[in-house]
Structure formats: C-alpha cells, structure tokens
Scaffold this active site. Structure first.
Site, PDB file in Angstrom:
ATOM      1  N   THR A  16      -7.478 -11.111   4.845  1.00 34.16           N
ATOM      2  CA  THR A  16      -8.777 -11.577   4.350  1.00 34.16           C
ATOM      3  C   THR A  16      -8.811 -13.100   4.200  1.00 34.16           C
ATOM      4  O   THR A  16      -9.694 -13.777   4.744  1.00 34.16           O
ATOM      5  CB  THR A  16      -9.057 -10.926   2.972  1.00 34.16           C
ATOM      6  OG1 THR A  16      -8.961  -9.516   3.129  1.00 34.16           O
ATOM      7  CG2 THR A  16     -10.429 -11.301   2.455  1.00 34.16           C
ATOM      8  N   VAL A  17      -7.850 -13.641   3.462  1.00 30.96           N
ATOM      9  CA  VAL A  17      -7.881 -15.086   3.170  1.00 30.96           C
ATOM     10  C   VAL A  17      -7.480 -15.889   4.412  1.00 30.96           C
ATOM     11  O   VAL A  17      -8.086 -16.931   4.716  1.00 30.96           O
ATOM     12  CB  VAL A  17      -6.964 -15.419   1.972  1.00 30.96           C
ATOM     13  CG1 VAL A  17      -7.116 -16.889   1.598  1.00 30.96           C
ATOM     14  CG2 VAL A  17      -7.297 -14.542   0.769  1.00 30.96           C
ATOM     15  N   ARG A  50      -2.378  -6.424  16.317  1.00 29.53           N
ATOM     16  CA  ARG A  50      -3.468  -5.861  15.515  1.00 29.53           C
ATOM     17  C   ARG A  50      -4.805  -6.556  15.841  1.00 29.53           C
ATOM     18  O   ARG A  50      -4.847  -7.789  15.919  1.00 29.53           O
ATOM     19  CB  ARG A  50      -3.115  -6.095  14.040  1.00 29.53           C
ATOM     20  CG  ARG A  50      -4.114  -5.562  13.094  1.00 29.53           C
ATOM     21  CD  ARG A  50      -3.666  -5.874  11.674  1.00 29.53           C
ATOM     22  NE  ARG A  50      -4.760  -5.601  10.780  1.00 29.53           N
ATOM     23  CZ  ARG A  50      -4.660  -5.536   9.472  1.00 29.53           C
ATOM     24  NH1 ARG A  50      -3.489  -5.751   8.893  1.00 29.53           N
ATOM     25  NH2 ARG A  50      -5.686  -5.269   8.738  1.00 29.53           N
ATOM     26  N   VAL A 134      -5.988 -18.376  -8.665  1.00 30.71           N
ATOM     27  CA  VAL A 134      -6.734 -17.995  -9.872  1.00 30.71           C
ATOM     28  C   VAL A 134      -8.230 -18.154  -9.617  1.00 30.71           C
ATOM     29  O   VAL A 134      -8.690 -19.237  -9.282  1.00 30.71           O
ATOM     30  CB  VAL A 134      -6.323 -18.875 -11.074  1.00 30.71           C
ATOM     31  CG1 VAL A 134      -7.042 -18.423 -12.340  1.00 30.71           C
ATOM     32  CG2 VAL A 134      -4.813 -18.839 -11.289  1.00 30.71           C
ATOM     33  N   GLY A 136     -10.181 -17.314  -7.224  1.00 35.78           N
ATOM     34  CA  GLY A 136     -10.665 -17.545  -5.858  1.00 35.78           C
ATOM     35  C   GLY A 136     -11.433 -18.843  -5.708  1.00 35.78           C
ATOM     36  O   GLY A 136     -10.866 -19.930  -5.782  1.00 35.78           O
ATOM     37  N   ASP A 203      -3.106  -7.897 -12.149  1.00 37.12           N
ATOM     38  CA  ASP A 203      -3.646  -9.036 -11.388  1.00 37.12           C
ATOM     39  C   ASP A 203      -4.226 -10.077 -12.346  1.00 37.12           C
ATOM     40  O   ASP A 203      -3.937 -11.275 -12.234  1.00 37.12           O
ATOM     41  CB  ASP A 203      -4.725  -8.521 -10.418  1.00 37.12           C
ATOM     42  CG  ASP A 203      -5.415  -9.646  -9.682  1.00 37.12           C
ATOM     43  OD1 ASP A 203      -4.826 -10.160  -8.720  1.00 37.12           O
ATOM     44  OD2 ASP A 203      -6.535 -10.023 -10.086  1.00 37.12           O
ATOM     45  N   LYS A 207      -2.935 -14.080 -13.361  1.00 41.17           N
ATOM     46  CA  LYS A 207      -3.792 -15.279 -13.373  1.00 41.17           C
ATOM     47  C   LYS A 207      -3.783 -15.958 -14.748  1.00 41.17           C
ATOM     48  O   LYS A 207      -3.698 -17.181 -14.838  1.00 41.17           O
ATOM     49  CB  LYS A 207      -5.217 -14.882 -12.978  1.00 41.17           C
ATOM     50  CG  LYS A 207      -5.301 -14.383 -11.536  1.00 41.17           C
ATOM     51  CD  LYS A 207      -6.639 -13.709 -11.285  1.00 41.17           C
ATOM     52  CE  LYS A 207      -6.718 -13.147  -9.884  1.00 41.17           C
ATOM     53  NZ  LYS A 207      -7.876 -12.249  -9.703  1.00 41.17           N
TER      54      LYS A 207
HETATM   55  N1  LIG Z   1      -8.426 -11.251  -0.857  1.00 37.71           N
HETATM   56  C1  LIG Z   1      -8.857 -12.097  -1.773  1.00 37.71           C
HETATM   57  O1  LIG Z   1     -10.060 -12.199  -2.013  1.00 37.71           O
HETATM   58  C2  LIG Z   1      -7.877 -12.973  -2.520  1.00 37.71           C
HETATM   59  C3  LIG Z   1      -8.360 -13.817  -3.530  1.00 37.71           C
HETATM   60  C4  LIG Z   1      -7.464 -14.666  -4.201  1.00 37.71           C
HETATM   61  C5  LIG Z   1      -6.125 -14.636  -3.857  1.00 37.71           C
HETATM   62  N2  LIG Z   1      -5.684 -13.766  -2.890  1.00 37.71           N
HETATM   63  C6  LIG Z   1      -4.269 -13.779  -2.561  1.00 37.71           C
HETATM   64  O2  LIG Z   1      -4.128 -14.231  -1.216  1.00 37.71           O
HETATM   65  C7  LIG Z   1      -3.004 -13.598  -0.618  1.00 37.71           C
HETATM   66  C8  LIG Z   1      -3.464 -12.879   0.650  1.00 37.71           C
HETATM   67  O3  LIG Z   1      -4.415 -11.904   0.289  1.00 37.71           O
HETATM   68  P1  LIG Z   1      -5.296 -11.133   1.393  1.00 37.71           P
HETATM   69  O4  LIG Z   1      -6.336 -10.415   0.647  1.00 37.71           O
HETATM   70  O5  LIG Z   1      -5.677 -12.054   2.490  1.00 37.71           O
HETATM   71  O6  LIG Z   1      -4.211 -10.087   1.914  1.00 37.71           O
HETATM   72  P2  LIG Z   1      -4.316  -9.105   3.170  1.00 37.71           P
HETATM   73  O7  LIG Z   1      -5.708  -9.048   3.676  1.00 37.71           O
HETATM   74  O8  LIG Z   1      -3.617  -7.866   2.797  1.00 37.71           O
HETATM   75  O9  LIG Z   1      -3.442  -9.888   4.273  1.00 37.71           O
HETATM   76  C9  LIG Z   1      -2.051 -10.013   4.153  1.00 37.71           C
HETATM   77  C10 LIG Z   1      -1.516 -10.621   5.433  1.00 37.71           C
HETATM   78  O10 LIG Z   1      -0.108 -10.760   5.300  1.00 37.71           O
HETATM   79  C11 LIG Z   1       0.497 -10.277   6.479  1.00 37.71           C
HETATM   80  N3  LIG Z   1       1.836  -9.788   6.199  1.00 37.71           N
HETATM   81  C12 LIG Z   1       2.211  -8.734   5.432  1.00 37.71           C
HETATM   82  N4  LIG Z   1       3.541  -8.591   5.443  1.00 37.71           N
HETATM   83  C13 LIG Z   1       4.015  -9.578   6.245  1.00 37.71           C
HETATM   84  C14 LIG Z   1       5.301  -9.953   6.698  1.00 37.71           C
HETATM   85  N5  LIG Z   1       6.389  -9.275   6.320  1.00 37.71           N
HETATM   86  N6  LIG Z   1       5.409 -11.020   7.522  1.00 37.71           N
HETATM   87  C15 LIG Z   1       4.324 -11.699   7.926  1.00 37.71           C
HETATM   88  N7  LIG Z   1       3.068 -11.392   7.538  1.00 37.71           N
HETATM   89  C16 LIG Z   1       2.934 -10.346   6.728  1.00 37.71           C
HETATM   90  C17 LIG Z   1      -0.400  -9.162   6.963  1.00 37.71           C
HETATM   91  O11 LIG Z   1      -0.161  -8.947   8.358  1.00 37.71           O
HETATM   92  P3  LIG Z   1      -1.046  -7.920   9.253  1.00 37.71           P
HETATM   93  O12 LIG Z   1      -2.433  -8.534   9.295  1.00 37.71           O
HETATM   94  O13 LIG Z   1      -0.400  -7.922  10.578  1.00 37.71           O
HETATM   95  O14 LIG Z   1      -1.004  -6.615   8.535  1.00 37.71           O
HETATM   96  C18 LIG Z   1      -1.771  -9.762   6.676  1.00 37.71           C
HETATM   97  O15 LIG Z   1      -2.196 -10.586   7.734  1.00 37.71           O
HETATM   98  C19 LIG Z   1      -2.423 -12.679  -1.701  1.00 37.71           C
HETATM   99  O16 LIG Z   1      -1.412 -13.365  -2.397  1.00 37.71           O
HETATM  100  C20 LIG Z   1      -3.594 -12.432  -2.631  1.00 37.71           C
HETATM  101  O17 LIG Z   1      -3.203 -12.127  -3.927  1.00 37.71           O
HETATM  102  C21 LIG Z   1      -6.532 -12.950  -2.224  1.00 37.71           C
END
Ligand SMILES: NC(=O)c1ccc[n+]([C@@H]2O[C@H](COP(=O)([O-])OP(=O)(O)OC[C@H]3O[C@@H](n4cnc5c(N)ncnc54)[C@H](OP(=O)(O)O)[C@@H]3O)[C@@H](O)[C@H]2O)c1
Length: 430
Positions: A16-17, A50, A134, A136, A203, A207
C-alpha cells in the site's frame, strides 16, 4: 525546478505505502524544493511477479531487501515492509551500518527497537526518520519532535488506529455487533485478515509509545505501555455510554506524571461534544497539551497509500535538504528509558456495567460494595434491554484510585446475582 544532485532511492516493500511512494516519485521526482531529484534506483518485495498497480519492469530489482539496503547503487533506504523484526529490522540495520539515511513507516520497529536503532544511526552518523509511522498523513511526529521542542509537553491523547475507530463508529451508526462490523471491515479491506494488532490495541500502542518518547525526552519503552483493545466493547455499552452523554473511543494517551510517564491504550469514554468523540470513521485525531502553547488539536487520515506516502516523502525531503538532528529528542545514548508510573498512584473516573439477575436487593448490593470501598457514584442508569438475559446496571464514578476501583469491581463480579464479567472503561481525561 529543483537544482542539485540526484538522490538515488531504494524502496523495500511495494504494498500500500510503497505504491503510494512510487506514484509520488514517478510523477514529481523534484518534489523536495530546490534540493535535488529523488530517483528510484532499486526496489524489493516478496514476490517479483506479483501483479502490481504500477510498472516495476524498468526498476532494478533486489530479491533481498538487506542487499538493497547496503547497495552502493542507492543513497537513501526506505523501509516499507513492516513488522518489528525479520527482514524490516535486518534491512534497516544494514542500511545504517552502510552509512545510508533510513526512512521508515514502521511503528512496530521504532516502538520496539527504536532505542537501539537510534544509537546505531547516530554512531553511523546518518538520519533515521519515521514521520509516517504515527498517524499516516498527519504530521504528528514533526509537531511533537520539532514544532514544540521549545515547550514542555504535559500530555497527549488521541485516536491513533483508524480500524478501531471505524468499527466503533459503524457499531453505533448501524446497531451491529463488533463481530459483524469487523467481518465487514475485513471484506472491504479496512481491517487485516489477522485483526489482532489493530483491535487488540497494539498498533495504537506502538504509535503512542513513539510519541511519548519524543514528548518526554525518553527512549521508547513499548514494554511499559499498557494495552487494552476494543474486543470487550459491546453495542450495549455504546448505547449506555451515549445515554450518559459519552462516546466510546479507543484512546491512546501519554501523561507526564512525577518522575515517569503513564502511557496507555484503552477504550475510553469521551464527552459527546468533545472533538475526539466527533472524529468518526477511519479518522485519526490528537490532542497535545503543553505548558506554553496550551492545547493543539490535529485530525486527519491516519492511513492509506496517499497520505502515508506523503509523510514518507516529507522525510526523504529532510534527508535531501541535509536536516540533521538526534533521532529522538536528545542524543540516543543519553536518553533515559521512559519509566512507568506507580500503579497505586493512578486515579480515574470510570464507567462500570454489570449484568445482574432481575431480583430485589441486587442494586443495593452493588452500591454497598462500592460505598464500602470508598468509590463514589456520579451517575446511575438501569435500563431493561429486550432479549437480554439479565438487567444491565450502568454507573459512572467520581475520581478514584484505579487499584481501589478494580478491587471493588472484582468483589462485585463474585456476587451470585452478577451474570457476566463486569465492564470497566475509563472516562478519558481530555
Ligand atoms: N497501510 C497504511 O496505511 C500504513 C499507514 C502507516 C504506516 N504503515 C506502515 O507502513 C509499512 C508498510 O505497510 P503497507 O500497508 O504498505 O504493507 P503491505 O501492503 O502489506 O506491503 C508490505 C510489502 O512488504 C513486502 N514484503 C513482505 N515481506 C518481505 C520480505 N521478506 N522481503 C521483501 N519485501 C517483503 C511485500 O511484498 P509483496 O508485495 O511481494 O507481498 C509488500 O510489498 C508497515 O510498517 C506499516 O505499519 C502503513
């Protein structure tokens, strides 16, 4: 147009990010004013094949995020994998050791390992930035770490988890149970398949641990943060609280107290007219109270690709502009660990709910037990609920030592006429 050199960015995590950040960098590589271009020179994720919402075929691919992190082909490493340990931590450590500035959105990593990582970053002479970890898109870290550095923050209280806020808002609006709304949120993609990190309060706890460290000049101490999620909040409580003039929210708070800090996440009652009670849906909201500035309130999207990636971009802009400061409020080796407050000194007002048999003398037994313990009742509500097994008795208390209150509630729970585990939610000090 910007001048200066090109900064080569490596991004690990393309979910997502990561997708939001690639969108910004592909459209506006010159987003950092007058400081240089930010150009993606390496990406890593779990699966190369993917399907993704953007084309990565022209970007150098790294199977291993640790190799990307230390690669001589990049100047800045951006960690967007997530998780407090595993590849995210290994890659961040590798980047810092290789002398690369690190930008991360990973609250679990910073809350649980921030102290050690800050020492590593400062020993290696490179920044470690985490604005996106924290709230977003809401610049909470910058407000607490930078804007209020000349003030003394006394307390912070906020809604820091959009999933919980969405669930509680939907329960009230639609009259559906926690389980129903959670299942729908999972179907719609608002909640994770494993929702325990969100609904269990962890979570939000990550934060508030980070904000408390920044606010009170300590190293983050996640182990000392008290955590309670929203699983125990029933529709009945939401309706009863509303009848009493409150709305139940998952409130994360940090209070300066004597030599320590009280850092906790709990379902709490906020008066209906209070801005925290009015922040509905997936919104995040934060109150900061400080000695000279007084009260600041910020609210906005705490998650999502666009807002979170904007926060990541802000940190990349700081790196490019050459901004240098300690990772927390003071050099990491000099930071004390945030100390928890002595539990016997904690005071609160609370909402109590008992489900009791519909028989004479029960209300008297409950109120006598409270009176014997020295708990003074502020308001009382008894309302028959259609189809319910017993009769719910709800009351709010005046300020009382928490240890006294929990002991009295335990005594009431053991009465034969009490049918269910009592519910106790604090009334937020906001
Ligand atoms: N989503 C939000 O709105 C949000 C807001 C604030 C903070 N965050 C933080 O931002 C971070 C990312 O969140 P997200 O929501 O973007 O997560 P996500 O959508 O689950 O994406 C995670 C990414 O990490 C990759 N990944 C997982 N295991 C891996 C490995 N062993 N080696 C290399 N890449 C790997 C995944 O690969 P694949 O794509 O190939 O599966 C995916 O691209 C987290 O720390 C989260 O807490 C997220």
């Amino acid at each position: 147009m910007s001048g200066g050199k090109s900064w080569r960015i490596g991004i690990a995590g393309l979910g997502t990010v990561g997708a939001g950040l690639l969108d910004i960098l592909s459209r506006r590589p010159d987003f950092a004013p007058a400081s240089g271009l930010a150009v993606v020179r390496g990406v890593s994720a779990r699966s190369r094949s993917r399907p993704r919402p953007f084309d990565i075929s022209n970007l150098p691919w790294f199977d291993d995020p640790v190799v990307l992190a230390a690669s001589p082909e990049i100047d800045v490493f951006v960690e967007l994998i997530g998780g407090s340990d595993g590849p995210a931590k290994a890659a961040v450590e590798a980047a810092l050791k290789a002398g690369k500035p690190v930008v991360t959105a990973n609250k679990a990593l910073i809350a649980e390992h921030g102290a050690a990582l800050a020492i590593l970053a400062e020993d290696c002479g490179v920044p470690l930035l985490f604005e996106a970890a924290v709230m977003g898109g809401v610049p909470a870290v910058k407000i607490v770490r930078e804007s209020l550095v000349g003030d003394e923050i006394q307390s912070i209280a906020g809604i820091l988890n959009g999933t919980c806020n969405y669930i509680l808002t939907e329960m009230e609006a639609t009259g559906r149970s926690f389980a129903d709304v959670l299942a729908e949120a999972q179907r719609l993609g608002y909640a994770e398949a494993d929702p325990s990190t969100d609904v269990g309060g962890f979570d939000a706890a990550h934060k508030i641990t980070i904000l408390a460290a920044l606010a009170f000049g300590c190293a983050p101490n996640f182990a000392a943060t008290e955590v309670e999620g929203i699983e125990q909040v029933e529709l009945l409580d939401i309706h009863m609280a509303r009848d009493l003039g409150y709305r139940i929210k998952l409130v994360a708070s940090a209070d300066r107290s004597g030599d320590g800090a009280l850092v906790r996440v709990h379902p709490s009652l906020a008066p209906l007219s209070h801005p925290l009670a009015q922040a509905g849906g997936a919104l995040n909201a934060l109150f900061i109270e400080s000695s000279r500035t007084g009260r600041i309130f910020v609210q906005g999207p705490g998650a999502g690709a666009g807002p979170t990636a904007v926060a990541v971009a802000a940190d990349i802009a700081d790196v490019i502009a050459g901004v240098r400061r300690p990772v927390f409020q003071a050099p990491a080796r000099s930071l004390p660990l945030s100390q928890p407050v002595d539990p016997s000194k904690m005071m609160c007002r609370a909402y109590l709910r008992f489900l009791v048999k519909d028989e004479p003398g029960v209300i008297a037994a409950v109120s006598e037990t409270l009176a014997e313990a020295g708990v003074s009742i502020e308001s009382f509500l008894q309302k028959p609920v259609e189809g319910a097994q017993g009769v719910p008795i709800v009351l709010t208390t005046h300020n009382v030592a928490e240890s006294v209150l929990t002991a009295a509630v335990d005594r009431i729970a053991s009465l034969a006429a009490v049918l269910d585990q009592p519910r106790m939610f604090r009334i937020a000090r906001i």
